[in-house]
Design a protein around this motif. Structure first.
Motif, PDB file in Angstrom:
ATOM      1  N   ARG A  45      -4.429  36.352   9.777  1.00 40.75           N
ATOM      2  CA  ARG A  45      -5.637  37.231  10.332  1.00 40.75           C
ATOM      3  C   ARG A  45      -5.751  38.315   9.696  1.00 40.75           C
ATOM      4  NH1 ARG A  45      -6.245  36.540  15.650  1.00 40.75           N
ATOM      5  NH2 ARG A  45      -5.981  38.746  16.320  1.00 40.75           N
ATOM      6  N   LEU A  50      -8.600  40.929  10.619  1.00 42.41           N
ATOM      7  CA  LEU A  50      -8.518  40.980  12.262  1.00 42.41           C
ATOM      8  C   LEU A  50      -7.156  41.795  12.630  1.00 42.41           C
ATOM      9  CD1 LEU A  50      -9.396  37.274  13.134  1.00 42.41           C
ATOM     10  CD2 LEU A  50     -10.531  39.239  13.638  1.00 42.41           C
ATOM     11  N   THR A  70     -14.501  42.347   9.351  1.00 37.19           N
ATOM     12  CA  THR A  70     -14.096  41.047   9.127  1.00 37.19           C
ATOM     13  C   THR A  70     -15.738  40.289   9.090  1.00 37.19           C
ATOM     14  OG1 THR A  70     -12.529  41.175  11.120  1.00 37.19           O
ATOM     15  CG2 THR A  70     -13.694  39.143  10.798  1.00 37.19           C
ATOM     16  N   HIS A  71     -16.571  40.821   9.517  1.00 38.10           N
ATOM     17  CA  HIS A  71     -18.070  40.202   9.452  1.00 38.10           C
ATOM     18  C   HIS A  71     -18.618  40.429   8.219  1.00 38.10           C
ATOM     19  CE1 HIS A  71     -19.163  44.108  11.065  1.00 38.10           C
ATOM     20  NE2 HIS A  71     -20.292  43.867  10.719  1.00 38.10           N
ATOM     21  N   PHE A  75     -15.421  35.611   4.751  1.00 42.57           N
ATOM     22  CA  PHE A  75     -14.249  34.588   4.822  1.00 42.57           C
ATOM     23  C   PHE A  75     -14.440  33.993   6.333  1.00 42.57           C
ATOM     24  CE2 PHE A  75     -11.146  37.663   2.683  1.00 42.57           C
ATOM     25  CZ  PHE A  75     -12.045  37.602   1.313  1.00 42.57           C
ATOM     26  N   ALA A  76     -14.464  32.771   6.349  1.00 43.58           N
ATOM     27  CA  ALA A  76     -14.588  31.924   7.357  1.00 43.58           C
ATOM     28  C   ALA A  76     -13.171  31.710   8.032  1.00 43.58           C
ATOM     29  CB  ALA A  76     -15.576  30.547   7.318  1.00 43.58           C
ATOM     30  N   LEU A  77     -13.073  31.754   9.342  1.00 41.95           N
ATOM     31  CA  LEU A  77     -11.658  31.631   9.858  1.00 41.95           C
ATOM     32  C   LEU A  77     -11.982  30.289  10.939  1.00 41.95           C
ATOM     33  CD1 LEU A  77      -8.812  32.369  10.630  1.00 41.95           C
ATOM     34  CD2 LEU A  77      -9.863  33.970  12.299  1.00 41.95           C
ATOM     35  N   PHE A  79      -9.900  28.325  13.877  1.00 43.41           N
ATOM     36  CA  PHE A  79      -8.775  28.681  14.654  1.00 43.41           C
ATOM     37  C   PHE A  79      -8.226  27.039  14.756  1.00 43.41           C
ATOM     38  CE2 PHE A  79     -10.641  32.339  15.553  1.00 43.41           C
ATOM     39  CZ  PHE A  79      -9.642  33.188  15.880  1.00 43.41           C
ATOM     40  N   GLN A  83     -12.188  27.002  18.706  1.00 45.45           N
ATOM     41  CA  GLN A  83     -12.751  28.108  19.137  1.00 45.45           C
ATOM     42  C   GLN A  83     -14.191  28.006  19.330  1.00 45.45           C
ATOM     43  OE1 GLN A  83     -11.750  30.296  21.340  1.00 45.45           O
ATOM     44  NE2 GLN A  83      -9.517  29.719  20.871  1.00 45.45           N
ATOM     45  N   TYR A  96     -24.751  28.757  14.026  1.00 42.88           N
ATOM     46  CA  TYR A  96     -24.643  30.181  14.553  1.00 42.88           C
ATOM     47  C   TYR A  96     -24.664  31.096  13.209  1.00 42.88           C
ATOM     48  CZ  TYR A  96     -22.307  33.982  16.740  1.00 42.88           C
ATOM     49  OH  TYR A  96     -21.953  35.397  17.254  1.00 42.88           O
ATOM     50  N   ALA A  97     -23.956  31.108  12.262  1.00 39.81           N
ATOM     51  CA  ALA A  97     -23.748  32.026  10.944  1.00 39.81           C
ATOM     52  C   ALA A  97     -25.232  31.900  10.393  1.00 39.81           C
ATOM     53  CB  ALA A  97     -22.649  31.650  10.112  1.00 39.81           C
ATOM     54  N   LEU A 100     -27.608  34.264  12.493  1.00 37.75           N
ATOM     55  CA  LEU A 100     -27.286  35.557  12.252  1.00 37.75           C
ATOM     56  C   LEU A 100     -27.991  36.175  11.070  1.00 37.75           C
ATOM     57  CD1 LEU A 100     -23.509  35.636  12.896  1.00 37.75           C
ATOM     58  CD2 LEU A 100     -25.129  36.380  14.336  1.00 37.75           C
ATOM     59  N   ARG A 101     -28.295  35.213  10.098  1.00 36.73           N
ATOM     60  CA  ARG A 101     -28.765  35.643   8.691  1.00 36.73           C
ATOM     61  C   ARG A 101     -30.372  35.215   8.588  1.00 36.73           C
ATOM     62  NH1 ARG A 101     -24.056  34.534   4.444  1.00 36.73           N
ATOM     63  NH2 ARG A 101     -22.725  35.291   5.764  1.00 36.73           N
ATOM     64  N   ARG A 144     -19.173  24.460  11.162  1.00 33.64           N
ATOM     65  CA  ARG A 144     -19.670  25.720  11.315  1.00 33.64           C
ATOM     66  C   ARG A 144     -18.954  26.855  10.457  1.00 33.64           C
ATOM     67  NH1 ARG A 144     -17.662  28.817  16.916  1.00 33.64           N
ATOM     68  NH2 ARG A 144     -15.721  28.794  15.790  1.00 33.64           N
ATOM     69  N   ALA A 145     -17.766  26.362   9.970  1.00 30.45           N
ATOM     70  CA  ALA A 145     -17.156  27.500   8.996  1.00 30.45           C
ATOM     71  C   ALA A 145     -17.798  27.363   7.728  1.00 30.45           C
ATOM     72  CB  ALA A 145     -15.726  27.341   9.041  1.00 30.45           C
TER      73      ALA A 145
ATOM     74  N   PRO B 162     -12.815  33.274  20.515  1.00 33.36           N
ATOM     75  CA  PRO B 162     -14.343  33.104  20.132  1.00 33.36           C
ATOM     76  C   PRO B 162     -15.100  34.422  19.539  1.00 33.36           C
ATOM     77  CG  PRO B 162     -13.568  32.434  22.212  1.00 33.36           C
ATOM     78  CD  PRO B 162     -12.465  33.191  21.566  1.00 33.36           C
ATOM     79  N   ALA B 167     -17.106  36.617  14.535  1.00 29.31           N
ATOM     80  CA  ALA B 167     -16.905  37.820  13.528  1.00 29.31           C
ATOM     81  C   ALA B 167     -16.720  37.276  12.004  1.00 29.31           C
ATOM     82  CB  ALA B 167     -15.843  38.904  13.648  1.00 29.31           C
ATOM     83  N   ALA B 168     -15.750  36.278  12.000  1.00 35.37           N
ATOM     84  CA  ALA B 168     -15.457  35.744  10.645  1.00 35.37           C
ATOM     85  C   ALA B 168     -16.682  34.769  10.117  1.00 35.37           C
ATOM     86  CB  ALA B 168     -14.160  34.630  11.052  1.00 35.37           C
ATOM     87  N   LEU B 169     -17.496  34.612  11.022  1.00 35.61           N
ATOM     88  CA  LEU B 169     -18.677  33.815  10.542  1.00 35.61           C
ATOM     89  C   LEU B 169     -19.732  34.866  10.201  1.00 35.61           C
ATOM     90  CD1 LEU B 169     -18.861  31.107  13.206  1.00 35.61           C
ATOM     91  CD2 LEU B 169     -18.605  30.826  10.867  1.00 35.61           C
ATOM     92  N   GLY B 170     -19.523  36.084  10.303  1.00 40.91           N
ATOM     93  CA  GLY B 170     -20.563  37.049   9.912  1.00 40.91           C
ATOM     94  C   GLY B 170     -21.328  37.785  11.012  1.00 40.91           C
ATOM     95  N   ALA B 171     -20.906  37.774  12.149  1.00 43.58           N
ATOM     96  CA  ALA B 171     -21.470  38.158  13.418  1.00 43.58           C
ATOM     97  C   ALA B 171     -21.016  39.906  13.342  1.00 43.58           C
ATOM     98  CB  ALA B 171     -21.157  37.675  14.461  1.00 43.58           C
ATOM     99  N   GLN B 175     -23.668  42.053  17.293  1.00 42.58           N
ATOM    100  CA  GLN B 175     -24.248  40.542  17.423  1.00 42.58           C
ATOM    101  C   GLN B 175     -22.923  39.612  18.236  1.00 42.58           C
ATOM    102  OE1 GLN B 175     -24.774  40.115  13.305  1.00 42.58           O
ATOM    103  NE2 GLN B 175     -26.724  39.773  13.540  1.00 42.58           N
TER     104      GLN B 175
END
Lengths: 333, 544
Positions: A45, A50, A70-71, A75-77, A79, A83, A96-97, A100-101, A144-145, B162, B167-171, B175
Motif C-alpha cells: 500500500r 495509500l 496514488t492516481h 501503478f495498478a493495484l 486487491f 474489488q 474504467y481507466a 478516465l483518460r 482492469r489493472a 474500491p 485511484a490506483a487505476l488513475g482516478a 473522479q
C-alpha cells in the motif's frame, strides 16, 4: 525501475514496515513473502501511495515518488478480492481507466475485447460482477489493472481468496499473462506456493523487516535462517551433531545447522543411514514416512510408491543433497 | 403456513394498535369529505382539488419542499463526509450537536427563526421575515441532520478499497467521488432526500409559525380548513392528496433503502487524519455548523434580554401564566405535563416498536411470508408522513364515542405522540435486528438454547443499546410534538410546545420573552436527551 530505500511505515509507535530496501527491475515479478501481520500488505500500500511513509523513500526510475498521489503513480493495484465496482458491468469495470483518460469509445471497446480474451473471459462484457465466480472476478480485476498498461502492477495475495484447484489453474494463467504483457509486478503473499508459481524474484519479510531477497531459486536453495527455511516449506531444521551426521551421510562437510525438505531422505538399499519406521502414509505420488535414526531423532523420509513398509521395520535411507540446505551459523536464534 | 400464522399472531398487537389509533382516525377524517349526508359523494372532493387556491397551496408545498431538500443535501453531504470519515477533533460532540435541530420542537425552531429574521433581529435587515425564504431556511435547518446522519452512516460503512482501486487505476479524488463513491452512496442519498422531502412537505410547526397567514402549505391549509373555516370536505380532500403522495414516496424510499446483508461484515472504516485537500470540506462543515448555531444563539440571547439590559426575568416569569392571562396554567406546569406525557409516549412507542421490529426482521421462509413482512414494514412507516394535523383531528372525531371514548383519557395525547415517534423507533431498531446473522440464532439453538434463551444470548446484547437510544429519540420527539398535540391537548393541561405557540400569538412583550425562555428550556431538555442518546454510540439513530 522501482527502488525502495529504508522505507518505514509506522502506525502510532509500532513500525509496520521497518527500513525495507528493495529494487525491482523492469519485466520482473517480485514476490514479497511473509506470515500474516508481517507488514507486507502495508509495504504494498505504501508503494501504491495509500500509506504515508514515516521514513525512507520510494522511487521509480530514479524519481522520488514522495508527494505523488496514488492516481498519478501509474501503478495498478489488484486487491485480494478484486474489488470490482459492483454497479458497473464487467466491460465498464475493465474500461474504467480507459474512460478516465477519455479514450475514444471504439478504441475502448476493442481494448476491452482484447483484455477479456487475454484473461479468458470473452463474452462476459455485459455481466455484473455479482454474477461471477471468485476466479472470474479475479480475472476481471486483472484485466482492469492491465487496461492502461501500468508501469507496475501491485498484486495483494491475488490467488488466496480462491479454492485450491482454481488457484493452481489461475496461477499458471496469471504468470503467462504477466509475461505476455511484459509487466513488472510486485506481489505480496503468505503462501510460498503462490510466490513460486508467479514470481522470479523473492523477498522474505518478518516483523516489518526484510530478512532475505534475491532470485527465487537462490532464496529457496539458501534460506538465511531457520525461520525462513521453515516458512519456505522446509520440513525440519537439524543442529549440531544431528546436522553433522546427516551431512556426512550426504557426503558433505559438516555444518552447525541444516534444513531438510520432506523428501531429503529416500528409502534406498544403497543408503548409508539406518532408521526405524515410525509411521507410513501413502500419497498419490510417494509413500511418506516418519523414521527414527540413531543419534539424530525423528526425520521425514519418502519411499517410491509400492514400497511395503510398516511401523517398526528397519530401513536404510539415502540422503539427497539437492533437497537440503546448509544454514549460515549466524542463524542460531 | 404455520409460520405465516405465527407471524400474524405476533403482529396482531401492533396492527390492532395502529388500526385503532391511526387508520381509524385518519379514515374518519377522510370520510368527512367523501361521505355527505350518509352517501358516498366523491364529486365534491374532486371539485376541491380543482380550486385555484388548492393549486397554489400544493405548488407552494412542492417547491418549498424541493428547494429545502436540495439545500439540505448540498449542506449535509460535505458535513456527512467530514464528520464520519475524517478524524476531526471533537467530531463526536459536533455530530451530537447537529442532531439536536432534528428533534428540536418545530415551534422552537419557528420562534428562533422569527427572532433571527424578524424586525430588530440580527438578520432582520435581509427582510426575510414571513417570506417563503424564511420557511425554506427553517426547513433546511430542521433537516440537515437527517442528511448528515443517513448519508454519514452509509459513508462510514463504505469499504474504502474500491475507491483505492480506482485511484490506483488513475482516478483523481474527484473522479473517485463521481464514479465510485457517489454511486455506492446513491441509495442512502436518495433515501435521505425522499425522507427530507417528506418531512418538509408535512411540516406543520415551522410553516405555521414562520409563514404567518400569507403562506400556506398543504399541511397548514388542512389545519386552517378544519379549525377556522370548518370546510371539512376540502380538508379531507387535501389529506387524501397528501396521503397518496406520502405512500408513493415511502414506497420509493423503501425500494431504494438497501436492506442490510447479515452475512456481510458491517465494518466501520476508521476515520483518517484530515489532509490539505480536505480543507474546503472542513470549512463548509464549519459554516453549516455556524449557520445551525445562529438561530439557537439568537434565541438564547433573546430570552436573556430584558428591556435595555440582560437578566433572567423571562425565566422567572415561567412560573406565571403570562401577561394578560395569556395562559390557563403556569409554564412550569406545562413543562411537567410535557415530561409526563413524553414518558408515557416513550414506553408505548418502545413496546409497539420492538414488537414491530422483531416481526419485520425475522428471516422469511417463503415468498408469501416475505410479502407479509414487507407490507407490515411499510404499514408501520405510515405515521412518519401522514399529516399530524389529520391524525389529531381524526382522533377528535372518531375516538369520541363508546367503546372508544378516549376524549377524556389522560393517555390520548401520549398515544398520538407515540404514533408519531413509532417510525423513529422502528427505523432505529430494524437495521440492528436485521443485521444479526440468523446463523447466530441457529448456532444457539443447535447448542440447546430455547427460543427465549436464544433471544437473551443473541439478540439482547446487540439490541439493548439501540433500544435505549430509540427510547431517548422517541422521548425527545414526543417532547417537541406539536401538530397532533395542538388538537388534542386540553386547555387546562397543555404541553410546552402548545404553550409556546399560544404565548407568541398573544400580544405583550412579556409573553414573547416568556415564549423565548420556554423555547430555550424545551430545546435544552431535548438537547440533553439527544446528547445522552449520542453517548450510546448507536450509528442508526436519526438515519432513515
Amino acid at each position: 525501475m522501482l527502488g525502495l530505500r529504508d522505507v518505514t511505515v509506522r502506525y502510532g509507535d509500532t513500525p509496520a514496515v521497518d527500513q525495507v530496501s528493495l529494487d525491482l527491475a523492469p519485466g520482473h515479478v517480485l514476490a514479497v513473502l511473509g506470515p500474516s501481520g508481517c507488514g507486507k500488505s502495508t509495504l504494498l500500500r505504501a508503494v501504491a501511495g495509500l500509506e504515508p511513509l514515516s521514513g525512507g523513500s520510494i522511487s521509480w526510475a530514479g524519481a522520488d515518488l514522495a508527494g505523488v498521489p496514488t492516481h498519478k503513480r501509474g501503478f495498478a493495484l489488484m486487491f485480494q478480492d478484486g474489488q470490482l465496482f459492483a454497479h458497473l458491468t464487467v466491460a465498464r469495470n475493465v474500461a474504467y481507466a480507459l474512460r478516465l483518460r477519455r479514450t475514444p469509445s471504439a478504441r475502448v471497446a476493442a481494448r476491452v475485447r482484447e483484455l477479456l480474451a487475454l484473461v479468458g473471459l470473452s463474452g462476459y462484457g455485459d455481466r455484473l460482477p455479482g454474477t461471477l465466480s471468485g476466479g472470474e472476478r479475479q480475472r476481471v480485476a486483472l484485466a482492469r489493472a492491465l487496461a492502461v498498461e501500468p508501469r507496475l502492477i501491485l498484486l495483494d495475495e491475488p490467488l488466496s481468496a480462491l479454492d485450491a484447484t482454481l488457484r493452481e489453474r489461475l496461477a499458471g494463467d496469471l504468470r503467462e499473462i504477466l509475461q505476455k504483457a511484459g509487466t513488472t509486478a510486485l506481489l505480496v503473499t503468505h503462501d510460498h506456493e503462490e510466490a513460486f508459481a508467479l514470481a522470479d524474484r523473492l523477498a522474505v519479510m518478518r516483523s516489518g523487516r526484510l530478512v532475505q531477497d534475491g532470485a527465487i531459486d537462490e532464496v529457496w536453495r539458501r534460506p538465511v535462517d531457520e525461520e525462513t527455511a521453515l516458512f519456505l516449506g522446509y520440513a525440519r531444521v537439524l543442529r549440531e551433531d544431528a546436522a553433522r551426521r546427516v551431512l556426512a551421510a550426504a557426503g558433505l562437510p559438516g555444518a552447525p545447522a541444516v534444513a531438510l525438505r520432506r523428501s531429503a531422505l529416500v528409502v534406498d538399499a544403497s543408503g548409508t543411514l539406518r532408521a526405524a519406521v515410525e509411521s507410513a502414509r501413502v500419497t498419490p505420488e510417494q509413500v511418506r514416512l516418519l523414521v527414527r535414526a540413531d543419534g539424530i531423532g525423528v526425520l521425514d523420509a519418502v519411499a517410491p510408491l509400492g514400497t511395503r513398509v510398516s511401523p517398526g521395520d528397519e530401513v536404510t535411507v539415502r540422503t539427497d543433497a539437492t533437497r537440503l540446505s546448509v544454514l549460515p551459523v549466524a542463524a542460531h536464534p | 403456513m404455520r409460520r405465516v400464522a405465527g407471524l400474524l399472531a405476533l403482529a396482531a398487537g401492533p396492527v390492532l394498535v395502529l388500526g385503532v389509533l391511526f387508520v381509524l382516525p385518519v379514515t374518519g377524517m377522510v370520510a368527512q369529505g367523501f361521505v355527505v349526508d350518509g352517501r358516498f359523494a366523491p364529486g365534491a372532493v374532486l371539485d376541491v382539488l380543482a380550486r385555484p387556491r388548492v393549486h397554489r397551496v400544493a405548488w407552494f408545498t412542492v417547491w418549498t419542499s424541493a428547494t429545502a431538500t436540495l439545500l439540505a443535501l448540498g449542506l449535509g453531504l460535505p458535513a456527512a463526509y467530514a464528520l464520519h470519515r475524517l478524524a476531526l477533533p471533537g467530531r463526536a460532540a459536533v455530530r451530537a450537536a447537529l442532531l439536536v435541530p432534528f428533534v428540536l420542537p418545530t415551534v422552537v425552531v419557528g420562534v428562533a427563526f422569527r427572532q433571527l429574521l424578524g424586525e430588530g433581529g440580527p438578520l432582520g435587515f435581509l427582510g426575510l421575515d414571513q417570506t417563503p425564504a424564511a420557511i425554506v431556511c427553517g426547513l433546511v435547518f430542521f433537516n440537515v441532520a437527517v442528511v448528515v446522519r443517513t448519508v454519514g452512516v452509509a459513508w462510514e460503512a463504505l469499504d474504502p478499497r474500491p475507491g483505492q482501486a480506482a485511484a490506483a487505476l488513475g482516478a483523481s479524488p474527484w473522479q473517485v467521488l463521481r464514479t465510485v463513491t457517489l454511486p455506492s452512496l446513491r441509495p442512502a442519498i436518495v433515501g435521505a432526500a425522499s425522507v427530507v422531502f417528506l418531512f418538509c412537505a408535512t411540516a406543520f410547526g415551522i410553516v405555521h409559525t414562520l409563514g404567518g397567514v400569507r403562506h400556506a402549505t398543504v399541511e397548514t391549509e388542512i389545519y386552517l380548513l378544519t379549525t377556522t373555516v370548518f370546510d371539512l370536505q376540502a380538508a379531507a380532500a387535501l389529506s387524501v392528496l397528501q396521503i397518496v403522495v406520502v405512500v408513493v414516496l415511502l414506497a420509493l424510499a423503501a425500494r431504494l433503502r438497501a436492506t442490510p446483508d447479515p452475512t456481510a461484515q458491517r465494518a466501520v472504516t476508521p476515520a483518517r487524519a484530515p489532509r490539505r485537500a480536505d480543507v474546503p470540506v472542513v470549512v463548509a462543515t464549519a459554516l453549516v455548523l455556524a449557520a445551525m448555531a445562529l438561530p439557537i444563539l439568537t434565541l438564547v440571547l433573546g430570552s436573556l434580554s430584558v428591556g435595555e439590559g440582560w437578566g433572567l426575568d423571562n425565566y422567572r416569569a415561567l412560573g406565571t401564566a403570562g401577561d394578560d392571562r395569556a395562559l390557563l396554567v403556569p409554564v412550569t406546569t406545562a413543562l411537567v405535563t410535557s415530561l409526563r406525557t413524553a414518558v408515557d409516549a416513550t414506553w408505548m412507542a418502545l413496546l409497539v416498536g420492538v414488537l414491530v421490529s422483531v416481526v419485520v426482521t425475522r428471516r422469511s421462509h417463503s415468498v408469501g411470508e416475505r410479502r407479509v413482512r414487507s407490507a407490515l414494514d411499510g404499514f408501520f412507516m405510515l405515521p412518519l408522513g401522514v399529516s399530524a394535523v389529520t391524525l389529531g383531528f381524526g382522533f377528535l372525531i372518531t375516538l369520541d364515542q363508546p367503546p372508544l371514548d378516549l376524549r377524556d383519557s389522560p393517555l390520548l395525547v401520549p398515544m398520538a405522540q407515540a404514533l408519531v415517534a413509532l417510525p423513529l423507533v422502528v427505523r432505529t431498531l430494524t437495521p440492528v435486528l436485521g443485521g444479526i446473522d440468523d446463523r447466530q440464532r441457529q448456532a444457539a439453538a443447535s447448542l440447546g438454547a430455547s427460543a427465549w434463551r436464544t433471544l437473551l444470548t443473541v439478540d439482547l446484547p446487540v439490541v439493548w443499546k439501540p433500544m435505549l437510544a430509540a427510547g431517548g429519540f422517541a422521548f425527545a420527539a414526543s417532547l417537541g410534538e406539536f401538530g397532533a398535540t395542538s388538537f388534542l391537548a386540553r386547555d387546562e393541561s397543555p404541553t410546552l410546545p402548545v404553550v409556546i405557540f399560544r404565548l407568541i400569538g398573544h400580544p405583550g412583550e412579556m409573553n414573547y420573552g416568556m415564549a423565548l425562555a420556554a423555547s430555550v428550556v424545551l430545546a435544552s431538555a431535548t438537547a440533553v436527551v439527544m446528547l445522552a442518546v449520542e453517548r450510546l454510540r448507536v450509528p442508526g439513530v436519526g438515519a432513515f
